[in-house]
Scaffold this motif. Structure first.
Motif, PDB file in Angstrom:
ATOM      1  N   MET A   1      55.514  18.912  43.370  1.00 12.08           N
ATOM      2  CA  MET A   1      54.383  18.313  44.059  1.00 12.08           C
ATOM      3  C   MET A   1      53.202  19.289  44.124  1.00 12.08           C
ATOM      4  O   MET A   1      52.051  18.858  44.059  1.00 12.08           O
ATOM      5  N   SER A   2      53.487  20.579  44.250  1.00 11.18           N
ATOM      6  CA  SER A   2      52.396  21.550  44.294  1.00 11.18           C
ATOM      7  C   SER A   2      51.611  21.563  42.988  1.00 11.18           C
ATOM      8  O   SER A   2      50.389  21.731  42.997  1.00 11.18           O
ATOM      9  N   ARG A   3      52.299  21.353  41.882  1.00 11.38           N
ATOM     10  CA  ARG A   3      51.602  21.294  40.582  1.00 11.38           C
ATOM     11  C   ARG A   3      50.653  20.093  40.550  1.00 11.38           C
ATOM     12  O   ARG A   3      49.501  20.211  40.130  1.00 11.38           O
ATOM     13  N   ALA A   4      51.140  18.940  40.981  1.00 11.78           N
ATOM     14  CA  ALA A   4      50.314  17.728  40.982  1.00 11.78           C
ATOM     15  C   ALA A   4      49.070  17.923  41.836  1.00 11.78           C
ATOM     16  O   ALA A   4      47.957  17.563  41.419  1.00 11.78           O
ATOM     17  N   TRP A   5      49.233  18.491  43.008  1.00 11.00           N
ATOM     18  CA  TRP A   5      48.078  18.717  43.879  1.00 11.00           C
ATOM     19  C   TRP A   5      47.137  19.770  43.300  1.00 11.00           C
ATOM     20  O   TRP A   5      45.916  19.618  43.359  1.00 11.00           O
ATOM     21  N   SER A   6      47.688  20.871  42.762  1.00  3.15           N
ATOM     22  CA  SER A   6      46.831  21.951  42.280  1.00  3.15           C
ATOM     23  C   SER A   6      45.946  21.501  41.119  1.00  3.15           C
ATOM     24  O   SER A   6      44.800  21.936  41.013  1.00  3.15           O
ATOM     25  N   ILE A   7      46.458  20.626  40.257  1.00  5.24           N
ATOM     26  CA  ILE A   7      45.642  20.111  39.152  1.00  5.24           C
ATOM     27  C   ILE A   7      44.998  18.776  39.523  1.00  5.24           C
ATOM     28  O   ILE A   7      44.455  18.093  38.674  1.00  5.24           O
ATOM     29  N   PHE A   8      45.062  18.430  40.782  1.00  4.08           N
ATOM     30  CA  PHE A   8      44.536  17.199  41.356  1.00  4.08           C
ATOM     31  C   PHE A   8      44.926  15.996  40.516  1.00  4.08           C
ATOM     32  O   PHE A   8      44.100  15.246  40.033  1.00  4.08           O
ATOM     33  N   PHE A   9      46.226  15.882  40.355  1.00 11.53           N
ATOM     34  CA  PHE A   9      46.850  14.728  39.700  1.00 11.53           C
ATOM     35  C   PHE A   9      46.344  14.499  38.286  1.00 11.53           C
ATOM     36  O   PHE A   9      46.140  13.369  37.871  1.00 11.53           O
ATOM     37  N   GLY A  10      46.155  15.601  37.565  1.00  9.50           N
ATOM     38  CA  GLY A  10      45.792  15.539  36.151  1.00  9.50           C
ATOM     39  C   GLY A  10      44.339  15.812  35.844  1.00  9.50           C
ATOM     40  O   GLY A  10      43.992  16.061  34.688  1.00  9.50           O
ATOM     41  N   VAL A  11      43.477  15.792  36.834  1.00  7.28           N
ATOM     42  CA  VAL A  11      42.046  16.025  36.584  1.00  7.28           C
ATOM     43  C   VAL A  11      41.829  17.417  35.986  1.00  7.28           C
ATOM     44  O   VAL A  11      41.007  17.590  35.092  1.00  7.28           O
ATOM     45  N   GLY A  12      42.590  18.395  36.439  1.00  9.81           N
ATOM     46  CA  GLY A  12      42.443  19.759  35.935  1.00  9.81           C
ATOM     47  C   GLY A  12      42.835  19.926  34.477  1.00  9.81           C
ATOM     48  O   GLY A  12      42.541  20.948  33.871  1.00  9.81           O
ATOM     49  N   LEU A  13      43.468  18.922  33.908  1.00 12.42           N
ATOM     50  CA  LEU A  13      43.850  18.969  32.496  1.00 12.42           C
ATOM     51  C   LEU A  13      42.771  18.384  31.590  1.00 12.42           C
ATOM     52  O   LEU A  13      42.898  18.433  30.362  1.00 12.42           O
ATOM     53  N   MET A  14      41.721  17.839  32.182  1.00 12.43           N
ATOM     54  CA  MET A  14      40.627  17.261  31.392  1.00 12.43           C
ATOM     55  C   MET A  14      39.804  18.392  30.775  1.00 12.43           C
ATOM     56  O   MET A  14      39.564  19.419  31.407  1.00 12.43           O
ATOM     57  N   ARG A  15      39.394  18.199  29.560  1.00 11.09           N
ATOM     58  CA  ARG A  15      38.618  19.193  28.827  1.00 11.09           C
ATOM     59  C   ARG A  15      37.365  18.546  28.265  1.00 11.09           C
ATOM     60  O   ARG A  15      37.375  17.359  27.979  1.00 11.09           O
ATOM     61  N   PRO A  16      36.310  19.282  28.055  1.00 15.99           N
ATOM     62  CA  PRO A  16      36.114  20.676  28.449  1.00 15.99           C
ATOM     63  C   PRO A  16      35.725  20.774  29.922  1.00 15.99           C
ATOM     64  O   PRO A  16      35.493  19.759  30.570  1.00 15.99           O
ATOM     65  N   ALA A  17      35.626  21.965  30.409  1.00 15.14           N
ATOM     66  CA  ALA A  17      35.135  22.277  31.755  1.00 15.14           C
ATOM     67  C   ALA A  17      35.913  21.563  32.863  1.00 15.14           C
ATOM     68  O   ALA A  17      35.364  20.715  33.569  1.00 15.14           O
ATOM     69  N   PRO A  18      37.183  21.898  33.052  1.00 17.86           N
ATOM     70  CA  PRO A  18      37.976  21.220  34.080  1.00 17.86           C
ATOM     71  C   PRO A  18      37.405  21.348  35.487  1.00 17.86           C
ATOM     72  O   PRO A  18      37.547  20.427  36.290  1.00 17.86           O
ATOM     73  N   GLY A  19      36.742  22.443  35.795  1.00 16.66           N
ATOM     74  CA  GLY A  19      36.137  22.594  37.117  1.00 16.66           C
ATOM     75  C   GLY A  19      35.028  21.580  37.356  1.00 16.66           C
ATOM     76  O   GLY A  19      34.892  21.041  38.456  1.00 16.66           O
TER      77      GLY A  19
END
Length: 165
Positions: A1-19
């Motif tokens: 669950m911490s992984r899901a929250w840390s990447i905000f349910f997949g948003v952090g895997l979007m490219r380019p510029a995940p931030g």
């Protein structure tokens, strides 16, 4: 669950510029929360996502001291919501609960200023980022959110108090 929250349910895997993606999704979600449930719920959600962010980052980075991977965007969500709270509370104070569609410069400025401070990392933002620990991962974005919110208020004051008069 911490992984899901840390990447905000997949948003952090979007490219380019995940931030930037994390900030964009945060703005949209924050506006939906504010419009549907009100500014106080947005405040509560911001506190909750900040606490969850500290927990999730601590779990995800426990074996990687000094790491701040790009896919972790829960910190951007928390910081972006802090920046969004400034115009949201300003409009709430004016009795405008449904402000986002008529006062779009407020949330656009919150997004732009937050990204600026998050990327540029001036003063306290840079200090927090240089900590090189889990607290720094979250703290630099929280401080960037406060700076962005203050910048939104200054820009609004200039636009409404000086330029338009």
């Amino acid at each position: 669950m911490s992984r899901a929250w840390s990447i905000f349910f997949g948003v952090g895997l979007m490219r380019p510029a995940p931030g930037t993606w994390g900030s964009a999704v945060a703005i949209l979600l924050g506006l939906m929360i504010d419009r549907t449930f009100g500014v106080w719920t947005l405040l509560g959600a911001t506190v909750a996502v900040t606490a969850i962010g500290f927990w999730a980052c601590a779990r995800e980075l426990k074996d990687r001291p000094g790491a701040d991977p790009g896919e972790i965007v829960i910190d951007e969500v928390a910081g972006q919501w802090i920046a969004l709270l400034f115009p949201a509370f300003a409009f709430w104070n004016l009795g405008m609960q449904d402000w986002a569609h008529v006062a779009w410069p407020g949330w656009v400025a919150a997004f732009v200023f937050f990204r600026l401070f998050d990327i540029w990392k001036p003063w306290l933002v840079g200090w927090a980022d240089r900590r090189g620990d889990v607290v720094g991962v979250m703290l630099d974005d929280l401080i960037a959110g406060v700076f962005a919110g203050l910048a939104v208020m200054v820009a609004a004051g200039v636009a409404h108090g000086v330029i338009l008069r």
